[in-house]
Design a protein around this motif. Structure first.
Motif, mmCIF file in Angstrom:
data_model
loop_
_atom_site.group_PDB
_atom_site.id
_atom_site.type_symbol
_atom_site.label_atom_id
_atom_site.label_comp_id
_atom_site.label_asym_id
_atom_site.label_seq_id
_atom_site.Cartn_x
_atom_site.Cartn_y
_atom_site.Cartn_z
ATOM 1 N N THR A 45 39.918 43.554 49.885
ATOM 2 C CA THR A 45 40.916 44.160 49.073
ATOM 3 C C THR A 45 40.515 44.630 47.689
ATOM 4 O O THR A 45 40.779 45.806 47.215
ATOM 5 C CB THR A 45 42.196 43.082 48.791
ATOM 6 N N THR A 46 39.699 43.941 47.324
ATOM 7 C CA THR A 46 38.983 44.043 45.715
ATOM 8 C C THR A 46 38.040 45.336 45.827
ATOM 9 O O THR A 46 38.233 46.358 44.946
ATOM 10 C CB THR A 46 38.490 42.881 45.185
ATOM 11 N N VAL A 47 37.359 45.440 46.897
ATOM 12 C CA VAL A 47 36.338 46.594 46.970
ATOM 13 C C VAL A 47 37.425 47.774 46.948
ATOM 14 O O VAL A 47 36.850 48.790 46.552
ATOM 15 C CB VAL A 47 35.539 46.422 47.955
ATOM 16 N N SER A 48 38.248 47.768 47.889
ATOM 17 C CA SER A 48 39.233 48.847 47.809
ATOM 18 C C SER A 48 39.803 49.350 46.585
ATOM 19 O O SER A 48 40.016 50.487 46.200
ATOM 20 C CB SER A 48 40.415 48.588 48.996
ATOM 21 N N GLU A 49 40.316 48.175 45.828
ATOM 22 C CA GLU A 49 40.843 48.588 44.630
ATOM 23 C C GLU A 49 40.064 49.106 43.666
ATOM 24 O O GLU A 49 40.417 49.963 43.007
ATOM 25 C CB GLU A 49 41.604 46.979 44.131
ATOM 26 N N GLN A 50 38.869 48.590 43.752
ATOM 27 C CA GLN A 50 37.861 49.241 42.683
ATOM 28 C C GLN A 50 37.412 50.437 42.703
ATOM 29 O O GLN A 50 37.175 51.240 42.025
ATOM 30 C CB GLN A 50 36.695 48.276 42.486
ATOM 31 N N LEU A 51 37.261 50.800 44.095
ATOM 32 C CA LEU A 51 36.863 52.105 44.569
ATOM 33 C C LEU A 51 37.990 53.098 44.267
ATOM 34 O O LEU A 51 37.719 54.101 43.669
ATOM 35 C CB LEU A 51 36.613 52.422 45.927
ATOM 36 N N ALA A 52 39.190 52.792 44.416
ATOM 37 C CA ALA A 52 40.334 53.629 44.098
ATOM 38 C C ALA A 52 40.244 53.832 42.685
ATOM 39 O O ALA A 52 40.561 54.826 41.879
ATOM 40 C CB ALA A 52 41.555 53.184 44.678
#
Length: 117
Positions: A45-52
Motif C-alpha cells: 500500500t505504501t509503495v503504491s501511495e508513494q509512487l502515485a
C-alpha cells in the motif's frame, strides 16, 4: 538508470518509490516491536501511495508476497502491475536497522514483463 532518495515518515511505515518505472530508491520503517517487521499489505500500500505521489499518476497495483523483516540483508520481492497488465518486479532490501527504524532500498527490475494473453 537513475536513483532517487527520499524519506517519508508515516506512523508505522515509511517507504519511498521512485519515478514512473521505479528506477530505485531508499526508505525507512519505524515500528515499536522488538524485531521490526513490515506487513506485506502495508508495504504494498505504501509503495503504491508513494509512487502515485512521486509521479502524479493514479496509484499502481502493487503486491508483496511476504512481510519485510527488520534485519540487515533481508529482502522481499514485490510486483507492480500496470493498467495494461504488464508487470515489473521490485526488490525491497533492508540496509540498516537503528532501534525501531529500518532503512531499506527499493530497486525495480530493468525490464517489465508483457501482459499475459
Amino acid at each position: 538508470m537513475s536513483k532517487v532518495r527520499m524519506t517519508t515518515a508515516v506512523p508505522v511505515l515509511s517507504v519511498v518509490a521512485a519515478g514512473a518505472l521505479l528506477a530505485g530508491c531508499s526508505g525507512s520503517v519505524s515500528v515499536g516491536k522488538s524485531e521490526p517487521k513490515v506487513s506485506a499489505d502495508k508495504l504494498a500500500t505504501t509503495v503504491s501511495e508513494q509512487l502515485a505521489a512521486q509521479t502524479g499518476r493514479p496509484k499502481p497495483h502493487i503486491t508483496c508476497p511476504e512481510d519485510l523483516t527488520g534485519k540487515v540483508g533481508s529482502s522481499t520481492r514485490c510486483k507492480l502491475t500496470a493498467d495494461d497488465g504488464s508487470t515489473l518486479g521490485v526488490t525491497v532490501t533492508v540496509t540498516s536497522v537503528k532501534g525501531s527504524k529500518v532503512n531499506f532500498d527499493i530497486k525495480a527490475d530493468d525490464k517489465a514483463s508483457p501482459a499475459a494473453n
